[in-house]
Design a protein around this motif. Structure first.
Motif, mmCIF file in Angstrom:
data_model
loop_
_atom_site.group_PDB
_atom_site.id
_atom_site.type_symbol
_atom_site.label_atom_id
_atom_site.label_comp_id
_atom_site.label_asym_id
_atom_site.label_seq_id
_atom_site.Cartn_x
_atom_site.Cartn_y
_atom_site.Cartn_z
ATOM 1 N N VAL A 128 37.651 43.681 12.543
ATOM 2 C CA VAL A 128 38.809 43.455 13.193
ATOM 3 C C VAL A 128 39.453 44.915 13.816
ATOM 4 O O VAL A 128 40.259 45.062 14.696
ATOM 5 N N GLU A 129 39.017 45.946 12.773
ATOM 6 C CA GLU A 129 39.323 47.417 13.229
ATOM 7 C C GLU A 129 38.254 48.241 13.423
ATOM 8 O O GLU A 129 37.268 48.223 12.331
ATOM 9 N N SER A 130 38.202 49.325 14.237
ATOM 10 C CA SER A 130 37.252 50.068 14.162
ATOM 11 C C SER A 130 37.146 50.926 13.318
ATOM 12 O O SER A 130 37.982 51.451 12.540
ATOM 13 N N LEU A 131 35.971 51.735 12.742
ATOM 14 C CA LEU A 131 35.751 52.503 11.653
ATOM 15 C C LEU A 131 35.631 54.069 12.442
ATOM 16 O O LEU A 131 35.537 54.938 11.717
ATOM 17 N N THR A 186 40.307 50.849 18.066
ATOM 18 C CA THR A 186 40.029 49.266 17.913
ATOM 19 C C THR A 186 40.460 49.042 19.302
ATOM 20 O O THR A 186 41.305 49.219 20.080
ATOM 21 N N VAL A 187 39.361 47.910 19.860
ATOM 22 C CA VAL A 187 39.814 46.991 21.019
ATOM 23 C C VAL A 187 39.815 45.507 20.340
ATOM 24 O O VAL A 187 39.248 45.185 19.090
ATOM 25 N N THR A 188 40.350 44.835 21.078
ATOM 26 C CA THR A 188 40.554 43.302 20.769
ATOM 27 C C THR A 188 39.111 42.553 20.582
ATOM 28 O O THR A 188 38.100 42.866 21.402
#
Length: 77
Positions: A54-57, A65-67
């Motif tokens: 759901v969230e980029s590391l 982060t992209v959807t």
């Protein structure tokens, strides 16, 4: 992009094209990755649908982060 001309990028096709040194990503030692310019490939052998975070590391100061919808729409079967 017309992906028909690209083939299926199977391991045998990549080997025929000159790729070598296949290593499972989870066992890859980053210190052994060549620093030379070149073409590198990540081969995904699973046919299961990809799962996304759901969230980029990535990044510390910038949120990359992209959807999920954007990621899904960019996935090529």
């Amino acid at each position: 992009m017309n992906t028909d001309a690209l083939g299926n990028f199977s391991r045998s096709e990549l080997e025929e094209a000159g790729f070598a040194g296949f290593v499972p990503l989870l066992t890859l030692d980053p210190t052994l990755v060549p620093r030379e310019h070149g073409v590198y490939a990540v081969l995904r052998t699973s046919t299961d649908a990809p799962q996304y975070l759901v969230e980029s590391l990535a990044g510390r100061r910038i949120n990359h982060t992209v959807t999920i919808e954007d990621l899904t729409s960019g996935w090529l079967d």
